[in-house]
Write a protein that holds these residues in place. Sequence first.
Motif, PDB file in Angstrom:
ATOM      1  N   LEU A 299       0.868  -1.183   0.000  1.00 23.33           N
ATOM      2  CA  LEU A 299       0.000   0.000   0.000  1.00 23.33           C
ATOM      3  C   LEU A 299       0.904   1.232   0.000  1.00 23.33           C
ATOM      4  CD1 LEU A 299      -3.104   0.697   0.341  1.00 23.33           C
ATOM      5  CD2 LEU A 299      -2.568   1.042   2.752  1.00 23.33           C
ATOM      6  N   ARG A 300       0.696   2.104  -0.964  1.00 19.62           N
ATOM      7  CA  ARG A 300       1.576   3.281  -1.066  1.00 19.62           C
ATOM      8  C   ARG A 300       1.058   4.430  -0.224  1.00 19.62           C
ATOM      9  NH1 ARG A 300       0.625   4.215  -6.780  1.00 19.62           N
ATOM     10  NH2 ARG A 300       2.298   5.726  -6.923  1.00 19.62           N
ATOM     11  N   PHE A 301      -0.262   4.572  -0.116  1.00 19.26           N
ATOM     12  CA  PHE A 301      -0.836   5.684   0.656  1.00 19.26           C
ATOM     13  C   PHE A 301      -2.036   5.174   1.437  1.00 19.26           C
ATOM     14  CE2 PHE A 301      -0.346   6.886  -3.833  1.00 19.26           C
ATOM     15  CZ  PHE A 301       0.767   7.696  -3.762  1.00 19.26           C
ATOM     16  N   PRO A 302      -2.322   5.801   2.590  1.00 20.46           N
ATOM     17  CA  PRO A 302      -3.619   5.535   3.229  1.00 20.46           C
ATOM     18  C   PRO A 302      -4.721   5.934   2.245  1.00 20.46           C
ATOM     19  CG  PRO A 302      -2.171   6.764   4.700  1.00 20.46           C
ATOM     20  CD  PRO A 302      -1.492   6.734   3.356  1.00 20.46           C
ATOM     21  N   SER A 303      -5.810   5.167   2.253  1.00 23.06           N
ATOM     22  CA  SER A 303      -6.870   5.466   1.284  1.00 23.06           C
ATOM     23  C   SER A 303      -8.235   5.099   1.834  1.00 23.06           C
ATOM     24  CB  SER A 303      -6.620   4.692  -0.008  1.00 23.06           C
ATOM     25  OG  SER A 303      -6.890   3.328   0.202  1.00 23.06           O
ATOM     26  N   LEU A 304      -9.227   5.697   1.235  1.00 20.62           N
ATOM     27  CA  LEU A 304     -10.613   5.387   1.590  1.00 20.62           C
ATOM     28  C   LEU A 304     -11.398   5.326   0.292  1.00 20.62           C
ATOM     29  CD1 LEU A 304     -12.618   6.948   4.484  1.00 20.62           C
ATOM     30  CD2 LEU A 304     -13.633   6.856   2.215  1.00 20.62           C
ATOM     31  N   MET A 305     -12.188   4.274   0.142  1.00 19.91           N
ATOM     32  CA  MET A 305     -12.994   4.118  -1.064  1.00 19.91           C
ATOM     33  C   MET A 305     -14.465   4.298  -0.683  1.00 19.91           C
ATOM     34  SD  MET A 305     -15.084   2.283  -3.181  1.00 19.91           S
ATOM     35  CE  MET A 305     -15.403   0.763  -2.303  1.00 19.91           C
ATOM     36  N   MET A 306     -15.154   5.187  -1.393  1.00 22.55           N
ATOM     37  CA  MET A 306     -16.592   5.400  -1.114  1.00 22.55           C
ATOM     38  C   MET A 306     -17.388   5.000  -2.342  1.00 22.55           C
ATOM     39  SD  MET A 306     -16.510   9.289   0.251  1.00 22.55           S
ATOM     40  CE  MET A 306     -18.235   9.448   0.573  1.00 22.55           C
ATOM     41  N   ASN A 307     -18.404   4.197  -2.137  1.00 27.20           N
ATOM     42  CA  ASN A 307     -19.307   3.908  -3.253  1.00 27.20           C
ATOM     43  C   ASN A 307     -20.181   5.117  -3.523  1.00 27.20           C
ATOM     44  OD1 ASN A 307     -18.819   1.287  -4.189  1.00 27.20           O
ATOM     45  ND2 ASN A 307     -19.897   0.392  -2.441  1.00 27.20           N
ATOM     46  N   ILE A 308     -20.508   5.353  -4.783  1.00 26.79           N
ATOM     47  CA  ILE A 308     -21.504   6.389  -5.106  1.00 26.79           C
ATOM     48  C   ILE A 308     -22.782   5.649  -5.487  1.00 26.79           C
ATOM     49  CG2 ILE A 308     -22.061   8.388  -6.521  1.00 26.79           C
ATOM     50  CD1 ILE A 308     -19.150   8.663  -7.256  1.00 26.79           C
ATOM     51  N   LEU A 309     -23.839   5.909  -4.714  1.00 23.00           N
ATOM     52  CA  LEU A 309     -25.131   5.294  -5.009  1.00 23.00           C
ATOM     53  C   LEU A 309     -26.022   6.328  -5.682  1.00 23.00           C
ATOM     54  CD1 LEU A 309     -25.731   3.383  -1.629  1.00 23.00           C
ATOM     55  CD2 LEU A 309     -24.543   2.591  -3.672  1.00 23.00           C
ATOM     56  N   GLU A 310     -26.810   5.880  -6.639  1.00 23.79           N
ATOM     57  CA  GLU A 310     -27.679   6.824  -7.356  1.00 23.79           C
ATOM     58  C   GLU A 310     -28.717   7.429  -6.406  1.00 23.79           C
ATOM     59  OE1 GLU A 310     -27.543   8.643  -9.711  1.00 23.79           O
ATOM     60  OE2 GLU A 310     -28.623   7.957 -11.478  1.00 23.79           O
ATOM     61  N   THR A 311     -28.814   8.764  -6.423  1.00 23.66           N
ATOM     62  CA  THR A 311     -29.845   9.453  -5.638  1.00 23.66           C
ATOM     63  C   THR A 311     -30.480  10.488  -6.557  1.00 23.66           C
ATOM     64  OG1 THR A 311     -28.294  11.173  -4.947  1.00 23.66           O
ATOM     65  CG2 THR A 311     -28.570   9.311  -3.439  1.00 23.66           C
ATOM     66  N   ALA A 312     -31.646  10.986  -6.149  1.00 17.19           N
ATOM     67  CA  ALA A 312     -32.310  12.011  -6.967  1.00 17.19           C
ATOM     68  C   ALA A 312     -31.415  13.247  -7.037  1.00 17.19           C
ATOM     69  CB  ALA A 312     -33.665  12.343  -6.350  1.00 17.19           C
ATOM     70  N   ALA A 313     -30.789  13.596  -5.885  1.00 17.27           N
ATOM     71  CA  ALA A 313     -29.944  14.798  -5.850  1.00 17.27           C
ATOM     72  C   ALA A 313     -28.772  14.648  -6.816  1.00 17.27           C
ATOM     73  CB  ALA A 313     -29.433  15.022  -4.433  1.00 17.27           C
TER      74      ALA A 313
END
Length: 372
Positions: A299-313
């Motif tokens: 692992l080269r860098f600390p990381s965080l992965m976020m899913n993008i879920l479809e929303t009306a906004a």
Amino acid sequence: MLENLKIGILGGGQLGSMLIRHAIDFGLSISVMDKDPNAPCARYTSFFTCGDPTSYDAVMAFGKNLDVITIEMEAVNIDALRELELQGKQVFPSPDTIKTIQDKYTQKQFLLSHNIPVVPGVAIEGKSDLYKIGNKLPGCLKKRRNGYDGYGVMVLKTTADIETAFDEPSVLEELVDIKHEIAVIVARNEQGAVKCYDPVKMIFSGEKFVLEFQEAPATIEEGMQKEAIALAEKIADALQLVGILAVEMFITKENKLLVNELAPRPHNSGHHTIEASTTSQYEQLLRAILGLPLGDTALRFPSLMMNILETAALSSNRLEKFQRLLEIPGAHLHWYGKKGSRLGRKVGHITLTDSTMENVVAKAETIRKILN
Ligand code: ADP
């Protein structure tokens, strides 16, 4: 020569499109089959076939001109893959591995037979069985096949919940008191070389069992990290895996490690490896199935992965939101380009990298506000 190899993927979703992207680095062209003509991969390869990966005839027709066949989903026709293997095609992971994992109950039995700790569970045929064993509730009911992203998982608290339960072959598991959910991705090649990525911590959203975000490195005890890696390596050897395997695990409140489920293909829990690791899980899969040396998994860098879920906004204001989030240094957007996505569907992800986990977490908070 690598560039002359004809490589095919069964399944054409976002995992396949990220695999294509990494295949380009090796000068490879990839054929893909998916039953949806609008699958994400359709736009990234001119060798796209519209066909059902669960159909014997469709898989045979797709595979006949290929040299190497792999998967990005487990719902594929095993008989066809076995036949293609007999005809001299290379199929990785092997049809036997895919078959064992396709069904959550046979998967569990396999793991138990190799002394791997799993969540205790019983096979049931449908609702009528549930009424007979209602005394085992509360429990977690899972469809044996074709579940994904939590759509095939439900918690049954009391017998009153059986009314709305799945009425199909399922596994009823004990309800685990989960402290952390982690995943380890392991790669193994035909020579038996094995390399593991460090565990990631997965955080799921409330009742829906959809992965919300995950952190790498996982903030868990070092001993637990080592144990998780040793388990993943043991499973890869037991399966005689050629390819990559995601091993999802629970750390219980009593600090016991239990395997939840396996996926013998690129996996959500390895998205971060594109930006944060020396070798991405996609490149690692290509290395494993093409007889190339396995890559460094550091692992080269600390990381965080976020899913993008479809929303009306999001659907009404996407460009403006993307403009704001792309101003954040270290925010990497992956938009899957799915057509006609329903609300709540996974439509992309963001990987954040920075020099410290504190910075990454602070950026994630900003992104959450932008997206919501
Ligand atoms: P899927 O294949 O849809 O991802 P999983 O088997 O991974 O399904 O389950 C989805 C989520 O449901 C898990 O990540 C966990 O949060 C929860 N879960 C699964 N099994 C259990 C269990 N036996 N006890 C408690 N929670 C569970």
